[in-house]
Design an enzyme around this catalytic site. Sequence first.
Site, PDB file in Angstrom:
ATOM      1  CD  GLU A   7      85.502  21.157   7.552  1.00 39.81           C
ATOM      2  OE1 GLU A   7      85.099  20.305   6.887  1.00 39.81           O
ATOM      3  OE2 GLU A   7      85.772  22.548   7.171  1.00 39.81           O
ATOM      4  CG  ASP A 106      88.485  22.212   5.667  1.00 46.09           C
ATOM      5  OD1 ASP A 106      89.557  22.401   6.262  1.00 46.09           O
ATOM      6  OD2 ASP A 106      88.233  21.208   5.262  1.00 46.09           O
ATOM      7  CE1 TYR A 315      90.197  21.927   2.765  1.00 43.66           C
ATOM      8  CE2 TYR A 315      89.508  23.341   0.829  1.00 43.66           C
ATOM      9  CZ  TYR A 315      89.335  22.537   1.883  1.00 43.66           C
ATOM     10  OH  TYR A 315      87.835  22.226   2.018  1.00 43.66           O
TER      11      TYR A 315
END
Length: 692
Positions: A7, A106, A315
Amino acid sequence: MKLVISEKEIAAKRIAKILSGNGITEEKIYGVPLWYIKFNGDDCAVIGLQGHILKVDFPEQYANWFKIDPVELIYAPIDKVPIHKKIIQALKKIAEKIDQVIIATDYDREGELIGYDAWKVIEQINKVANVKRARFSAITETDINNAFMHPDKIDVNLAFAGRARQDIDLIWGAVLTRFISLASYQVKDKFLSVGRVQSPTLTLIVERELEIKNFIPTPFWVINIKLKTSKDEIFEATHYKKKFLKKEEAEKVFKKIGSTNNAQIIDISEKIKSISPPIPFNTTGLIVAANSIGFSAAKTISTAENLYMNGYISYPRTDNTVYPNSIDLAKVASMLSGVSDFKNAVKDVLAQEKIIPTKGKKKTTDHPPIYPTSAAEPDKLSEDEYKLYELVCRRFLCTLLPPAEMKSITIKLDVEGEIFTASGSYVIKAGWIEHYPYYKHEDIILPEVKVGEILEIIDRMLNESQTKPPPRFTQGKLVEKMEELGLGTKATRHTIIQNLISRGYIRGNPLVPSEKAIAVVKILQKHAERISTPEMTSELEIDMDNIAKGEKTKEEVVEKSRRMLKEVMVKLENGKAEISQEIKKAIKEDTIIGSCVDKNCNGNLMIRVSRKTKKRFIGCSNYPQCTQTFSLPQKGMIIPAKELCKHCGYPIVKVIVKGRKPWDLCINSECPGKNEKNKNFRNKKEDKATAD
């Protein structure tokens, strides 16, 4: 060759290093970095995107606000438009050489859509290459290697849920924003932003502000006495009623206790209370906690993402508050033993016979709660990064520690038949509190006394006070409320708040709405109430979750939202004239900076635009009788701060420029505070020059 798509560039480089063991060759295609590696004997290229490479927009013929009726946009076609053309060119060029695509963005709704769009760009050139999905919650060697050794399929339903949100937000935002802006003649850079999630969020802030403004305080009276023991220890006690709502009753009691200087202890009660450790961090919990140490919602997420991409935390976008069994909690704690700030906490965690973590009510399977994934001393991170990293580490360690214990003591006294109480509390077993400086508690120690003991009253106080209105929302509390009401998602709530700030609807923290914001909310509540309530937005969020589950299609949900919006627009069109007048009035109020600084003038200082130069400045409403003027920055949005400068007493404005942090500006060019700032700036430059 395999192509790995990440990403962000920073994440791509880190993933390449992990997979290759640092055997990397770097190349740039159209200025976009590409890392070539060997993984499991296969040639791989790793590329980093910059988030979304495509956005949704209406075709060019719908771009003119003045020629296109906003209602036409409800059923207008929607195109996918390139955002980062160089990255798209690079993807297309390398697409010819690959036989497999591994999406490593993600793992959430947005990440899946970003990866899906990149795959579709490649598919335009290479329809043969198959696609795999690497899912991970931390950019560490263990997580990355495991994800790439066991790749999965791309979740098309999850990507379509993300696309549905894009389409719905575009349609609602464009239609409502154009309608309200055109109705009030606020176009170009002055446009009034209205949105599906933004508007009910703004309504929460405005309703709280109106509640505060309309609050009628109720007076009450409190009776306190100051006591002295035989050992000359002094403490206070309060009448058991706490608040007297009638002054006459309070005065009667106060007079009654004035006839004696003695208070007899009639009861002493003690309780030991267990204080549970905090639950693991999810996104909302992190934002709330970080807000209490000075981080805005947007800054929290931005800093957390940097820590994640550099492999320091897991995350940061997660709803989960329960650690999965797959995480070796003791191993993670041991990893932090090398960081001096956490050494003692780690020692206490590992000294337990059995580690039992706390857990919250929310359990999901996509990502674990936020936890540290590698150790870092302060010199390895920026000041803000370490501040947030420390919060995450301390929170993690404290979720593994036993409860603290607090003893509370209540002393009950009799004064001429009136009962008074004194309360104290102190920590008797620190437990997790010892390692969590963000937990605020002040020990109140009462003297050691016995039942039946007579104490001397050395003072009596009858104090008048008033009930207080509810507090304004802080950014942290607002995010918490948004989650409770289903407004937005863990990935979007901080952005919504930041958009409200950048559009001049709210300022400060706690959050204060502008007059323009109050007017927009009142208009929506009056003419299209459904837009201002969370129920409709929450309903659409549930529909989008159902797309991800495969229970509904993107087309069904987008069509449903179009029908909802069409009903709303009928009501707004009927009240267009009234809407125009109300917003214009509010916008005029927002141009008032404050009272004129000329002592002989009773006018207001207002933001004006010169007819001759077209430049904005501050002038007096009593012009030409009063000619007071002040210069203003010509770029950015100017918002009255409704505050006076502490150095000179002149009004302050807030300046918001895209891409920069908003700042406060005193309108007085000769303000001594400005000279002080300039002096400090010069001193810093001189110190740096000396050091160099």
